[in-house]
Design a protein around this motif. Structure first.
Motif, PDB file in Angstrom:
ATOM      1  N   GLU A  49      36.668  52.415  54.759  1.00 60.00           N
ATOM      2  CA  GLU A  49      36.909  50.987  54.615  1.00 60.00           C
ATOM      3  C   GLU A  49      38.363  50.665  54.939  1.00 60.00           C
ATOM      4  O   GLU A  49      39.276  51.358  54.499  1.00 60.00           O
ATOM      5  N   ILE A  50      38.560  49.588  55.716  1.00 62.23           N
ATOM      6  CA  ILE A  50      39.903  49.110  56.026  1.00 62.23           C
ATOM      7  C   ILE A  50      40.018  47.665  55.567  1.00 62.23           C
ATOM      8  O   ILE A  50      39.022  46.992  55.323  1.00 62.23           O
ATOM      9  N   LEU A  51      41.237  47.213  55.447  1.00 64.34           N
ATOM     10  CA  LEU A  51      41.536  45.832  55.108  1.00 64.34           C
ATOM     11  C   LEU A  51      42.161  45.210  56.347  1.00 64.34           C
ATOM     12  O   LEU A  51      43.188  45.673  56.837  1.00 64.34           O
ATOM     13  N   ARG A  52      41.505  44.175  56.894  1.00 63.55           N
ATOM     14  CA  ARG A  52      41.931  43.582  58.161  1.00 63.55           C
ATOM     15  C   ARG A  52      42.099  42.073  58.002  1.00 63.55           C
ATOM     16  O   ARG A  52      41.343  41.428  57.316  1.00 63.55           O
ATOM     17  N   ASP A  53      43.119  41.541  58.683  1.00 66.01           N
ATOM     18  CA  ASP A  53      43.334  40.103  58.725  1.00 66.01           C
ATOM     19  C   ASP A  53      42.402  39.522  59.785  1.00 66.01           C
ATOM     20  O   ASP A  53      42.439  39.964  60.936  1.00 66.01           O
ATOM     21  N   PRO A  54      41.547  38.541  59.432  1.00 67.92           N
ATOM     22  CA  PRO A  54      40.611  38.002  60.414  1.00 67.92           C
ATOM     23  C   PRO A  54      41.300  37.354  61.616  1.00 67.92           C
ATOM     24  O   PRO A  54      40.765  37.373  62.723  1.00 67.92           O
ATOM     25  N   ILE A  71      49.986  39.450  53.239  1.00 68.60           N
ATOM     26  CA  ILE A  71      49.053  38.725  54.122  1.00 68.60           C
ATOM     27  C   ILE A  71      47.651  39.284  53.933  1.00 68.60           C
ATOM     28  O   ILE A  71      46.676  38.535  53.807  1.00 68.60           O
ATOM     29  N   LEU A  72      47.533  40.601  53.899  1.00 63.01           N
ATOM     30  CA  LEU A  72      46.213  41.212  53.727  1.00 63.01           C
ATOM     31  C   LEU A  72      45.649  40.958  52.335  1.00 63.01           C
ATOM     32  O   LEU A  72      44.440  40.790  52.164  1.00 63.01           O
ATOM     33  N   ASP A  73      46.514  40.893  51.315  1.00 68.55           N
ATOM     34  CA  ASP A  73      46.060  40.574  49.965  1.00 68.55           C
ATOM     35  C   ASP A  73      45.550  39.139  49.912  1.00 68.55           C
ATOM     36  O   ASP A  73      44.572  38.835  49.235  1.00 68.55           O
ATOM     37  N   ASP A 115      44.027  50.566  50.247  1.00 66.75           N
ATOM     38  CA  ASP A 115      44.925  50.801  49.111  1.00 66.75           C
ATOM     39  C   ASP A 115      45.279  49.441  48.512  1.00 66.75           C
ATOM     40  O   ASP A 115      45.288  48.436  49.220  1.00 66.75           O
ATOM     41  N   PRO A 116      45.606  49.374  47.226  1.00 67.59           N
ATOM     42  CA  PRO A 116      45.933  48.068  46.640  1.00 67.59           C
ATOM     43  C   PRO A 116      47.153  47.446  47.317  1.00 67.59           C
ATOM     44  O   PRO A 116      48.219  48.058  47.372  1.00 67.59           O
ATOM     45  N   PRO A 117      47.010  46.235  47.851  1.00 60.59           N
ATOM     46  CA  PRO A 117      48.141  45.599  48.536  1.00 60.59           C
ATOM     47  C   PRO A 117      49.130  44.978  47.554  1.00 60.59           C
ATOM     48  O   PRO A 117      48.824  44.770  46.384  1.00 60.59           O
ATOM     49  N   ILE A 118      50.315  44.672  48.050  1.00 57.31           N
ATOM     50  CA  ILE A 118      51.356  43.987  47.287  1.00 57.31           C
ATOM     51  C   ILE A 118      51.091  42.489  47.385  1.00 57.31           C
ATOM     52  O   ILE A 118      50.820  41.972  48.463  1.00 57.31           O
ATOM     53  N   GLY A 151      42.892  39.041  53.653  1.00 57.16           N
ATOM     54  CA  GLY A 151      42.271  40.192  54.296  1.00 57.16           C
ATOM     55  C   GLY A 151      40.798  40.331  53.956  1.00 57.16           C
ATOM     56  O   GLY A 151      40.333  39.880  52.915  1.00 57.16           O
ATOM     57  N   GLU A 152      40.074  40.947  54.855  1.00 59.80           N
ATOM     58  CA  GLU A 152      38.648  41.206  54.663  1.00 59.80           C
ATOM     59  C   GLU A 152      38.410  42.712  54.709  1.00 59.80           C
ATOM     60  O   GLU A 152      38.938  43.400  55.574  1.00 59.80           O
ATOM     61  N   HIS A 153      37.600  43.203  53.773  1.00 55.75           N
ATOM     62  CA  HIS A 153      37.249  44.617  53.761  1.00 55.75           C
ATOM     63  C   HIS A 153      36.141  44.843  54.791  1.00 55.75           C
ATOM     64  O   HIS A 153      35.144  44.131  54.797  1.00 55.75           O
ATOM     65  N   GLU A 154      36.335  45.834  55.656  1.00 54.82           N
ATOM     66  CA  GLU A 154      35.358  46.147  56.687  1.00 54.82           C
ATOM     67  C   GLU A 154      35.214  47.654  56.802  1.00 54.82           C
ATOM     68  O   GLU A 154      36.159  48.401  56.546  1.00 54.82           O
TER      69      GLU A 154
END
Length: 177
Positions: free
Chosen positions: A121-126, A62-64, A136-139, A67-70
């Motif tokens: 930096e985090i990866l977040r679902d809007p 889902i994040l891949d 980290d690289p997502p699946i 996702g948005e980097h913030e």
């Protein structure tokens, strides 16, 4: 997947469906006939693989996908020690620029030297469907689908062989006179 989709709900709410699924998965072999120890071990290994892979892979996919980097600021760091291994793990509470908070656990960036005020930096679902994770690289969905289908296919083959043998216990054995 239920835990990731319901990441903002109390654990007590998600425990019921999890226990029901576990009871069904553990009860089916007992109802249908327990397979041989080797097949049962194979089923358990593949089942554990699916129980670990699918939730992590679902969240990561889902994040891949969307996702948005913030940039996020650490607001609190909590450490906990495992009773079995004695290993210390860290959980960071972070807040992004919009004021949304998330909890990051098991992150490479959340460790003993992390302090409140640190930024990363985090990866977040809007839409906040799943919890945030570090960058980290997502699946991808393709990898998740391939591994999940492969494990499910192997489990189906092992279960089918076990059921066929329990329905016809003498099949495949030669009789000695």
């Amino acid at each position: 997947m239920l835990f990731d989709v319901a990441h903002n709900l109390p654990a007590l709410v998600t425990a019921g469906p999890f226990l029901l699924c576990a009871a069904v998965l553990l009860g089916l072999p007992l109802i249908l006939g327990v397979p041989s120890p080797a097949r049962l071990a194979g089923l358990l290994v593949l089942g554990i693989f699916l129980l670990v892979m699918v939730p992590y892979g679902f969240r990561s996919a889902i994040l891949d996908w969307r996702g948005e980097h913030e940039q996020a600021t650490v607001t609190a760091v909590k450490s906990s020690t495992s009773a079995q291994t004695g290993r210390v793990s860290y959980t960071c509470k972070v807040r992004d620029a919009q004021g949304r908070s998330s909890t990051l656990q098991g992150s490479k960036q959340c460790r003993s030297d992390t302090r409140p005020g640190d930024r990363y930096e985090i990866l977040r679902d809007p839409a906040d469907l799943v919890g945030a994770m570090t960058s980290d690289p997502p699946i991808s969905f393709a990898v998740l689908l391939a591994y999940s289908c492969g494990a499910a296919l192997l489990m189906s083959l092992l279960a089918a062989q076990s059921l066929a043998r329990s329905a016809n216990p003498g099949a495949g054995r030669s009789l000695k006179a």
